[in-house]
Write an enzyme that holds these catalytic residues in place. Structure first.
Site, PDB file in Angstrom:
ATOM      1  N   HIS A 188       1.047  -1.157  -0.438  1.00 14.67           N
ATOM      2  CA  HIS A 188       0.056  -0.026   0.211  1.00 14.67           C
ATOM      3  C   HIS A 188       1.223   1.494  -0.080  1.00 14.67           C
ATOM      4  O   HIS A 188       0.602   2.720   0.051  1.00 14.67           O
ATOM      5  CB  HIS A 188      -0.840  -0.137   0.812  1.00 14.67           C
ATOM      6  CG  HIS A 188      -2.051  -1.184   1.203  1.00 14.67           C
ATOM      7  ND1 HIS A 188      -1.732  -2.168   1.575  1.00 14.67           N
ATOM      8  CD2 HIS A 188      -3.710  -0.876   0.077  1.00 14.67           C
ATOM      9  CE1 HIS A 188      -3.216  -3.232   1.113  1.00 14.67           C
ATOM     10  NE2 HIS A 188      -4.001  -2.064   0.109  1.00 14.67           N
ATOM     11  N   GLU A 431     -10.874  -9.808  -5.685  1.00 11.59           N
ATOM     12  CA  GLU A 431      -9.942 -10.174  -5.330  1.00 11.59           C
ATOM     13  C   GLU A 431      -9.613 -11.203  -5.395  1.00 11.59           C
ATOM     14  O   GLU A 431      -8.373 -10.978  -4.301  1.00 11.59           O
ATOM     15  CB  GLU A 431      -9.528  -8.099  -4.555  1.00 11.59           C
ATOM     16  CG  GLU A 431     -10.213  -8.523  -3.282  1.00 11.59           C
ATOM     17  CD  GLU A 431      -9.812  -6.888  -2.823  1.00 11.59           C
ATOM     18  OE1 GLU A 431      -8.740  -6.539  -3.370  1.00 11.59           O
ATOM     19  OE2 GLU A 431     -10.269  -7.021  -1.918  1.00 11.59           O
ATOM     20  N   ASP A 455      -4.629  -8.166  -4.589  1.00 13.10           N
ATOM     21  CA  ASP A 455      -5.158  -8.845  -4.071  1.00 13.10           C
ATOM     22  C   ASP A 455      -5.301 -10.368  -4.354  1.00 13.10           C
ATOM     23  O   ASP A 455      -4.552 -11.717  -4.637  1.00 13.10           O
ATOM     24  CB  ASP A 455      -6.424  -8.657  -2.935  1.00 13.10           C
ATOM     25  CG  ASP A 455      -5.462  -8.057  -2.186  1.00 13.10           C
ATOM     26  OD1 ASP A 455      -4.581  -8.014  -1.597  1.00 13.10           O
ATOM     27  OD2 ASP A 455      -5.952  -7.379  -1.958  1.00 13.10           O
ATOM     28  N   CYS A 502      -9.615  -2.158 -10.950  1.00 13.56           N
ATOM     29  CA  CYS A 502      -9.383  -1.131  -9.903  1.00 13.56           C
ATOM     30  C   CYS A 502      -7.656  -0.976  -9.040  1.00 13.56           C
ATOM     31  O   CYS A 502      -7.230  -0.405  -8.824  1.00 13.56           O
ATOM     32  CB  CYS A 502     -10.158  -0.592  -8.799  1.00 13.56           C
ATOM     33  SG  CYS A 502     -10.639  -2.084  -7.985  1.00 13.56           S
TER      34      CYS A 502
HETATM   35  C1  PEP Z   1      -6.517  -4.464  -4.713  1.00 15.05           C
HETATM   36  O1  PEP Z   1      -6.210  -5.787  -3.482  1.00 15.05           O
HETATM   37  O2  PEP Z   1      -6.015  -4.631  -6.173  1.00 15.05           O
HETATM   38  C2  PEP Z   1      -7.417  -3.171  -4.329  1.00 15.05           C
HETATM   39  C3  PEP Z   1      -7.219  -2.038  -5.627  1.00 15.05           C
HETATM   40  O3  PEP Z   1      -6.871  -3.575  -2.867  1.00 15.05           O
HETATM   41  P1  PEP Z   1      -6.267  -3.012  -2.494  1.00 15.05           P
HETATM   42  O4  PEP Z   1      -5.395  -2.488  -3.166  1.00 15.05           O
HETATM   43  O5  PEP Z   1      -6.316  -1.822  -1.187  1.00 15.05           O
HETATM   44  O6  PEP Z   1      -6.021  -4.196  -1.340  1.00 15.05           O
HETATM   45 MG    MG Z   2      -7.161  -5.618  -2.105  1.00 19.12          MG
END
Ligand code: PEP
Ligand code: MG
Length: 544
Positions: A188, A431, A455, A502
């Site tokens: 993140h 995901e 994920d 996303c």
């Molecule tokens: C993902 O897992 O691709 C996602 C958009 O969620 P995060 O990166 O916040 O886990």
């Molecule tokens: Mg995610």
């Protein structure tokens, strides 16, 4: 000149001075002092300075996150002025003949322990605040930190690693680039760097950490992952040339503003933006995104020292919706756990946090927290075009439970005569491999899918997204990933719902054509990638 190499996670370059990131936890070493009065004078001026700093933070918070969220800094000011707190520090200085830093640290431990032992959850949470103000006092007492505070120069931040909450709290105006010795490109922190439009290199290694010092000159290449400490003239020139080329490319991309995301043969796709904070909205608007495809609401929780209230959340969601003036805003419900930890959740330590108690699992196990967020979201729905999305889904029964809770929340609001929109779109993230494989069963239950490739990749390829040693095993273009996305797209369309992506893969322009051929309806990317992806879409001919 010394050269190091990590992994570039945001393609941009920087030239500037290094600032080594210091953790907020500051250790105060006990020192014997003769002159208690001088020590108390030092304390007094550190306190005055702290009060001024908190005043400034309060004003910044008022502008960026609103009155309710800014309240915490009023509490910090009151705590700093608290008589018992101040008396305790002075008594320790006088009776033990110790330095002010140490007296503050001891007082901080005592007060934090006292707060932690209280029955009331609100008062318990104040222990983090007392630590916060005490750390500020200690930092002000140490000359080193006051030197730093004077500098308003932009710097290249270097750290062993940065937690998402630490990244969020950095003053973006002062950051030229990020370099971390550890960390992985899907963490993140890396995502935040991309969101902040800041050149970033991660995984530079322990040797880099040992070599880097405050004030060194450096060049950072976020494209190649190269870092040069005390660079020679040729290298500086090379990086500055890249910087000028970037500026030129950015200028050319600006010409795509206001243009459609349409292929040469007329296929259209929506390009949305991902954000984590209200103050990212400016970047969304500047880059002409069609909407917000992922608002990571958990940052609201990470920035707080206690559960954000319904009112606090409502005012943030309302602001995001109003700022987007009717464009779609997809707010994802709380995705805490794994690498995103907030102490006040009091989550157990886990052997495998990524496979543990996170996201929807927490929300379904603690529905009282989930309901507060849903109430705030539905209440905000009348201020724009809201869609709600749920993370980490693995089964139909989870979705059934979520829909039931949403229905209960709507009934509750109706009974209370609170206005909300009945038909807010509800979607799930794809995901986990499980969600993709049962996407035929999930699609009839919801209004849309959004593929979280970050994920999906880690769970499908069994590669922990935090582990930098696995980068070579973790091929984001792996056939298994593409098949799962394609399968989900087919099942979405068979059931008449739309599907977006996303995760970070949405911005990978090597895959834009593949996604368009799969029939993906929306791509949601960091704001600064919107125009890049638009440029790519406009160059594709699907008839060929
Ligand atoms: C993902 O897992 O691709 C996602 C958009 O969620 P995060 O990166 O916040 O886990
Ligand atoms: Mg995610």
């Amino acid at each position: 000149m010394t050269e190091f190499k990590g992994k570039g996670v945001y393609g941009a370059v920087a030239v500037g001075k290094i600032s080594v990131f210091k953790r907020a936890e500051i250790s105060a070493i006990r020192e014997y002092i003769e002159d208690c009065e001088t020590e108390k004078k030092r304390l007094k001026s550190a306190k005055e300075k702290a009060l001024k700093q908190i005043e400034e933070i309060h004003d910044k918070a008022l502008r960026e996150v609103g009155e309710t969220n800014a309240k915490i800094f009023e509490i910090h000011k009151m705590m700093l002025d608290d008589e018992d707190y101040n008396n305790s520090i002075e008594i320790i200085i006088d009776t033990q003949k110790v330095n002010a830093e140490y007296a503050v640290a001891v007082t901080s431990d005592n007060f934090a322990a006292m707060f932690s032992a209280m029955d009331d959850a609100y008062m318990r949470a104040r222990s983090a605040d007392v630590r916060d103000i005490s750390n500020r006092l200690i930092a002000n007492l140490s000359e080193k930190s006051s030197e730093k505070a004077k500098s308003s120069e932009k710097v290249i931040i270097c750290a062993d690693d940065l937690a998402p909450s630490e990244t969020v709290s950095l003053d973006k105006e002062r950051v030229l680039a990020f370099i971390t010795a550890h960390g992985s490109s899907n963490s993140h922190t890396a995502i935040l760097a991309r969101n902040m439009n800041i050149p970033a290199v991660i995984g530079a290694g322990d040797e880099f950490l040992a070599a880097v010092k405050d004030g060194m000159n450096a060049c950072v290449d976020g494209y190649t992952g190269e870092i040069y400490l005390e660079p020679d003239e040729i290298t500086v020139k090379k990086i500055l040339k890249k910087q000028r080329d970037d500026e030129e490319k950015k200028r050319l991309l600006q010409e795509l503003k206001g243009k459609e995301n349409i292929t040469l043969d007329g296929t259209k796709i929506k390009i949305f933006a991902n954000i984590g904070r209200v103050d990212n909205i400016g970047a969304v608007l500047i880059n002409d995104a069609d909407g917000i495809g992922l608002f990571r609401s958990e940052f609201l929780y990470l920035e707080n020292s206690d559960y954000p209230t319904e009112e606090q959340q409502f005012s943030v969601y309302k602001k995001v919706l109003e700022s987007m003036s009717g464009k779609k805003v997809i707010i994802r419900t709380l995705d805490i756990g794994a690498d995103k930890q907030a102490d006040y959740f009091k989550l157990d330590k886990e052997e495998n946090p990524a496979l543990g108690f996170r996201a929807i699992r927490i929300c379904l196990s603690r529905p009282e927290i989930f309901k507060i967020q849903l109430r705030a979201l539905y209440k905000a729905s009348v201020y724009g075009n809201l869609a709600i999305m749920f993370p980490m889904i693995t089964s139909v029964s989870e979705v059934d439970k979520i829909l039931e809770i949403c229905s209960n929340v709507r009934e509750e609001l109706s009974r209370e005569n609170i206005k909300f929109l009945e038909n807010v779109e509800l979607g799930v993230m794809i995901e986990t491999p499980a969600a993709a494989v049962i996407s035929d069963k999930l699609a009839p239950l919801v209004d849309f899918f959004s593929v979280g490739t970050n994920d999906l990749i880690q769970y499908t390829l069994a590669c922990d997204r935090q582990n930098p040693n696995l980068e070579s095993f973790c091929d984001p273009h792996h056939e298994a990933i593409l098949r799962l996305i394609e399968m989900s797209a087919e099942n979405a369309h068979k059931n008449g719902i739309w599907i977006g992506i996303c995760g970070e893969l949405a911005a990978d322009t090597e895959l834009t054509e593949t996604f368009l051929r799969m029939g993906i309806d929306e791509l949601s990317v960091s704001p600064s990638f919107v125009l890049n992806v638009r440029e790519k879409v406009r160059s594709i001919d699907l008839t060929k």
